[in-house]
Design a protein around this motif. Structure first.
Motif, PDB file in Angstrom:
ATOM      1  N   GLU A  11       4.215   0.498   1.137  1.00 48.80           N
ATOM      2  CA  GLU A  11       2.956   0.260   1.852  1.00 48.80           C
ATOM      3  C   GLU A  11       2.003  -0.664   1.088  1.00 48.80           C
ATOM      4  O   GLU A  11       1.462  -1.616   1.672  1.00 48.80           O
TER       5      GLU A  11
ATOM      6  N   PHE B  20       3.047  -4.418   1.445  1.00 44.32           N
ATOM      7  CA  PHE B  20       2.763  -5.070   2.722  1.00 44.32           C
ATOM      8  C   PHE B  20       1.267  -5.132   3.009  1.00 44.32           C
ATOM      9  O   PHE B  20       0.797  -6.084   3.642  1.00 44.32           O
TER      10      PHE B  20
ATOM     11  N   ASP C  20      -0.451  -8.247   2.199  1.00 45.24           N
ATOM     12  CA  ASP C  20      -0.204  -9.400   3.065  1.00 45.24           C
ATOM     13  C   ASP C  20      -0.859  -9.279   4.437  1.00 45.24           C
ATOM     14  O   ASP C  20      -1.171 -10.287   5.059  1.00 45.24           O
ATOM     15  N   PHE C  21      -1.009  -8.058   4.934  1.00 39.18           N
ATOM     16  CA  PHE C  21      -1.496  -7.870   6.300  1.00 39.18           C
ATOM     17  C   PHE C  21      -2.859  -8.528   6.495  1.00 39.18           C
ATOM     18  O   PHE C  21      -3.703  -8.535   5.607  1.00 39.18           O
TER      19      PHE C  21
ATOM     20  N   LEU D  46      11.642  -8.485   6.016  1.00 37.72           N
ATOM     21  CA  LEU D  46      11.491  -7.560   4.893  1.00 37.72           C
ATOM     22  C   LEU D  46      12.019  -8.181   3.603  1.00 37.72           C
ATOM     23  O   LEU D  46      11.450  -7.976   2.526  1.00 37.72           O
TER      24      LEU D  46
ATOM     25  N   ARG E 135       9.729  -9.983   1.222  1.00 33.13           N
ATOM     26  CA  ARG E 135       8.749  -9.253   0.396  1.00 33.13           C
ATOM     27  C   ARG E 135       9.384  -8.191  -0.485  1.00 33.13           C
ATOM     28  O   ARG E 135       8.768  -7.719  -1.430  1.00 33.13           O
TER      29      ARG E 135
ATOM     30  N   SER F 246       5.016  -4.551  10.044  1.00 30.48           N
ATOM     31  CA  SER F 246       5.471  -5.675   9.229  1.00 30.48           C
ATOM     32  C   SER F 246       6.127  -6.745  10.096  1.00 30.48           C
ATOM     33  O   SER F 246       6.075  -7.929   9.759  1.00 30.48           O
TER      34      SER F 246
ATOM     35  N   HIS G  68       3.442  -8.648  11.952  1.00 30.01           N
ATOM     36  CA  HIS G  68       2.657  -9.397  10.964  1.00 30.01           C
ATOM     37  C   HIS G  68       3.024 -10.881  10.987  1.00 30.01           C
ATOM     38  O   HIS G  68       2.169 -11.748  10.758  1.00 30.01           O
TER      39      HIS G  68
END
Length: 324
Positions: free
Chosen positions: A24, A27, A30-31, A83, A86, A131, A134
């Protein structure tokens, strides 16, 4: 790893929780700010506030998107590709892939292995779903996206999102549809996806249970955007109250029925406290009181009577039905 009825087994849920604690923060870094759903410290109320501000800023044309079966239709190959940008740990990626394709057991049917979507009820599913969309957020906010070429704004809560602009031109619409369907491999529900404007009295937008509707002001003769619970949300709550005070609840002690209904209504009112809640609050409180009174009158063959000198409505407040 076996999922019972599509819900991950207890061992999977424990491991997913551990993975979530690690993934978590990665990510979250980046969100984008336009994303509000399934994120710590963010809420639906903030998404509603963002829409109100956009409307105040003159972004009165809205592309209201509806994704068809989003959580069941996320392409696994595209999700894993995102995924991998990252997460470099191969063991973690393999674990996620196993969760995505874990066989599902349904009553009376053989085991099936999903080819798309995220695990129903999975602890990690909201993060995976966020994600994936995103990448839509990123492209929208890039120098090639509507945020740049049309000064449009995006408000997304999980798979529900709206794009707001001064003018919803074909270039914006094409960008959204080509990105969602062409690049991400998702499907827009064309029957529910629509473009609306909020320029004239009566124009409205429904989002996250709220209605944003242009109404005429009773002061000064101008117009304003009224924000309150939608008619659908109001009717769903009424139906829930009908069930909570129906004939099959007569076995419950009166105070227990009232305590349950009070918690239910207070929670609903708390969610719909943003904007202009007074009109809807009066409606739902009056409906709740009427339902409780009706429930009391049907509980026994002998008529239920409040204490002498007290009305039914005062009596049910004494029993605990009260809304601040």
């Amino acid at each position: 790893m076996l999922s019972a009825f599509g819900i991950p087994a207890v061992r999977d849920r424990v491991v997913q929780t551990a993975a979530l604690l690690v993934l978590e923060p990665i990510f979250e870094a980046d969100f984008r700010d336009c994303s509000y759903g399934f994120r710590r410290g963010r809420s639906a109320h903030e998404a509603v506030a963002a829409i109100r501000q956009n409307l105040r800023d003159g972004l009165l044309e809205v592309y209201d998107a509806d994704l068809k079966g989003y959580f069941d239709s996320i392409p696994h190959d595209k999700l894993m590709a995102g995924l991998q940008q990252r997460v470099s740990d191969g063991a973690v990626l393999r674990l996620i892939r196993l969760w995505l394709t874990a066989p599902v057991k349904e009553p009376g049917r053989p085991l099936t292995r999903p080819t798309a979507g995220t695990p129903q009820g999975g602890v990690i599913s909201p993060l995976l779903a966020n994600s994936f969309l995103h990448w839509f957020d990123r492209k929208f906010l890039s120098v090639q996206g509507p945020a740049d070429f049309a000064k449009a704004r995006l408000v997304r809560y999980a798979d529900d999102f709206v794009v707001m602009a001064r003018w919803m031109g074909p270039k914006i619409i094409s960008f959204i549809e080509e990105t969602i369907e062409g690049r991400l491999g998702l499907v827009l529900n064309r029957e529910k996806t629509k473009t609306v404007t909020l320029r004239k009295v009566g124009d409205s937008l429904d989002f996250l249970g709220y209605t944003f509707r242009r109404e005429r002001s009773q002061i000064g003769g101008g117009t304003y955007i009224r924000v309150e619970a939608s008619l659908k949300a109001l009717e769903r709550m009424r139906e829930a109250l009908r069930e909570a005070t129906g004939p099959d609840r007569c076995f419950m002690p009166v105070k227990d029925v009232i305590a349950q209904v009070t918690r239910q209504v207070r929670g609903w009112l708390n969610y719909f406290r943003v904007g202009h809640p007074d009109r809807v609050k009066r409606k739902i409180v009056q409906f709740t009181e009427d339902r409780i009174v009706r429930h009391l009158r049907r509980r026994s063959q002998r008529p239920y009577r409040p204490p002498k000198g007290m009305s039914f409505y005062d009596h049910i407040r004494d029993l605990g039905l009260w809304f601040p």
